[in-house]
Motif scaffolding. Structure first.
Motif, mmCIF file in Angstrom:
data_model
loop_
_atom_site.group_PDB
_atom_site.id
_atom_site.type_symbol
_atom_site.label_atom_id
_atom_site.label_comp_id
_atom_site.label_asym_id
_atom_site.label_seq_id
_atom_site.Cartn_x
_atom_site.Cartn_y
_atom_site.Cartn_z
ATOM 1 N N UNK A 139 0.833 -1.203 0.000
ATOM 2 C CA UNK A 139 0.000 0.000 0.000
ATOM 3 C C UNK A 139 0.868 1.253 0.000
ATOM 4 N N UNK A 140 1.927 1.244 0.825
ATOM 5 C CA UNK A 140 2.788 2.424 0.938
ATOM 6 C C UNK A 140 3.421 2.781 -0.392
ATOM 7 N N UNK A 141 3.789 1.780 -1.188
ATOM 8 C CA UNK A 141 4.460 2.076 -2.446
ATOM 9 C C UNK A 141 3.506 2.656 -3.488
ATOM 10 N N UNK A 142 2.205 2.441 -3.344
ATOM 11 C CA UNK A 142 1.275 3.098 -4.268
ATOM 12 C C UNK A 142 1.297 4.606 -4.061
ATOM 13 N N UNK A 143 1.726 5.048 -2.880
ATOM 14 C CA UNK A 143 1.830 6.488 -2.604
ATOM 15 C C UNK A 143 2.922 7.135 -3.449
ATOM 16 N N UNK A 149 -2.041 8.132 -11.669
ATOM 17 C CA UNK A 149 -1.611 6.731 -11.702
ATOM 18 C C UNK A 149 -2.118 5.996 -10.466
ATOM 19 N N UNK A 150 -2.003 6.627 -9.317
ATOM 20 C CA UNK A 150 -2.445 5.987 -8.071
ATOM 21 C C UNK A 150 -3.947 5.746 -8.087
ATOM 22 N N UNK A 151 -4.713 6.734 -8.524
ATOM 23 C CA UNK A 151 -6.167 6.576 -8.585
ATOM 24 C C UNK A 151 -6.528 5.456 -9.554
ATOM 25 N N UNK A 152 -5.908 5.472 -10.739
ATOM 26 C CA UNK A 152 -6.213 4.462 -11.755
ATOM 27 C C UNK A 152 -5.858 3.066 -11.281
ATOM 28 N N UNK A 153 -4.667 2.902 -10.742
ATOM 29 C CA UNK A 153 -4.236 1.581 -10.272
ATOM 30 C C UNK A 153 -5.128 1.094 -9.129
ATOM 31 N N UNK A 154 -5.440 1.981 -8.188
ATOM 32 C CA UNK A 154 -6.259 1.598 -7.038
ATOM 33 C C UNK A 154 -7.652 1.165 -7.475
#
Length: 277
Positions: A139-143, A149-154
């Motif tokens: 989770x931390x690395x998605x930050x 990119x973060x919104x799309x991947x999540x």
């Protein structure tokens, strides 16, 4: 929550809820867990997730009467949550967050997106503490991804939305969303490929070793966050590896939901009522 589970929840909600029963207690009870987990995967921080989910329901309740069909509530709440998250990030004024990426470049990247199915992995026998630590690290690395990119991947790889649904939320073309997903996956893969021992036992970063040297999990996660300012697979010269893609998708797809405390539900209901009574 996978798509089938979400669809079942929607169907059950539509069947059991009438307009007269649309109270804040009903809405939060039905969708509190869903929105909290969306907030957690977007923010990658439990405290931020609490605040983000809370703000989502406060903002939503002001216009709840505008929702004509109960079946539309989940989608509506999800959009509010994503917009609240974007505002939260902008208020933080984080230097390493890129708000806008060149749409033409993203649409070109979309042609490079390769969809593969996650592997069915026989989990290594390990402790619950190690699993929690690994999930916290992922989770931390998605930050470290750029904002979109973060919104799309999540939304796509952790929450099961379609590319078309995400393009509506972000106001971008589906090709641009595919480009964002391509960059997000490549960035995460390039980092974990050379670090995480769950992908390769010979990699240097081991959850067990961290636990032996660090008693405080939050201290470990803070150190992991500081390892790198932002992920960029091009700087590492990373090339697509289907085996790495499958393993990483497995871990993100199987990250369990977390349920907020009963106190959180009660607090949100109380705050909403205070705001609009």
């Amino acid at each position: 929550m996978d798509k089938n589970t979400a669809q079942e929840a929607d169907a059950q909600y539509k069947e059991n809820t009438t307009e007269d029963e649309l109270t804040i207690e009903v809405v939060i009870t039905k969708y509190g867990n869903y929105i909290y987990n969306l907030a957690l995967k977007l923010s990658s921080n439990p405290e931020d997730a609490n605040d983000l989910a809370q703000e989502t329901f406060i903002k939503a309740w002001k216009h709840i009467a505008d929702v004509k069909e109960p079946i539309a509530i989940k989608k509506w709440l999800r959009t509010i949550c994503v917009n609240e998250f974007r505002m939260m990030i902008r208020k933080e004024k984080r230097d390493n967050i890129c708000y806008v990426e060149n749409v033409e470049d993203l649409e070109k990247d979309s042609t490079l997106l390769i969809n593969v199915s996650p592997l069915v992995i026989d989990e290594i026998q390990t402790t619950e503490e190690v699993i929690k630590l690994r999930n916290g690290c992922f989770l931390a690395m998605t930050r470290k991804l750029t904002l979109n990119q973060r919104i799309t991947f999540s939304l796509i790889d952790m929450f099961g939305l379609s590319k078309n649904e995400v393009s509506e939320i972000l106001g971008l073309s589906e090709k641009a969303v595919k480009g964002l997903l391509y960059r997000a996956r490549m960035n995460l893969e390039s980092f974990f490929q050379g670090h995480c021992s769950f992908l390769d036992i010979n990699n240097p970063c081991s959850c067990t070793a961290w636990i032996e040297f660090m008693q405080n999990r939050s201290q470990l996660q803070e150190e992991m966050k500081q390892k790198i300012d932002i992920l960029d697979y091009k700087e590492r010269g990373y090339s697509f590896d289907s085996n790495v893609r499958q393993k990483i998708l497995h871990y993100y797809n199987n990250m369990p939901d977390q349920r907020p405390s009963q106190e959180w539900y009660e607090k949100v209901i109380e705050l909403v009522k205070k705001s609009y009574n």
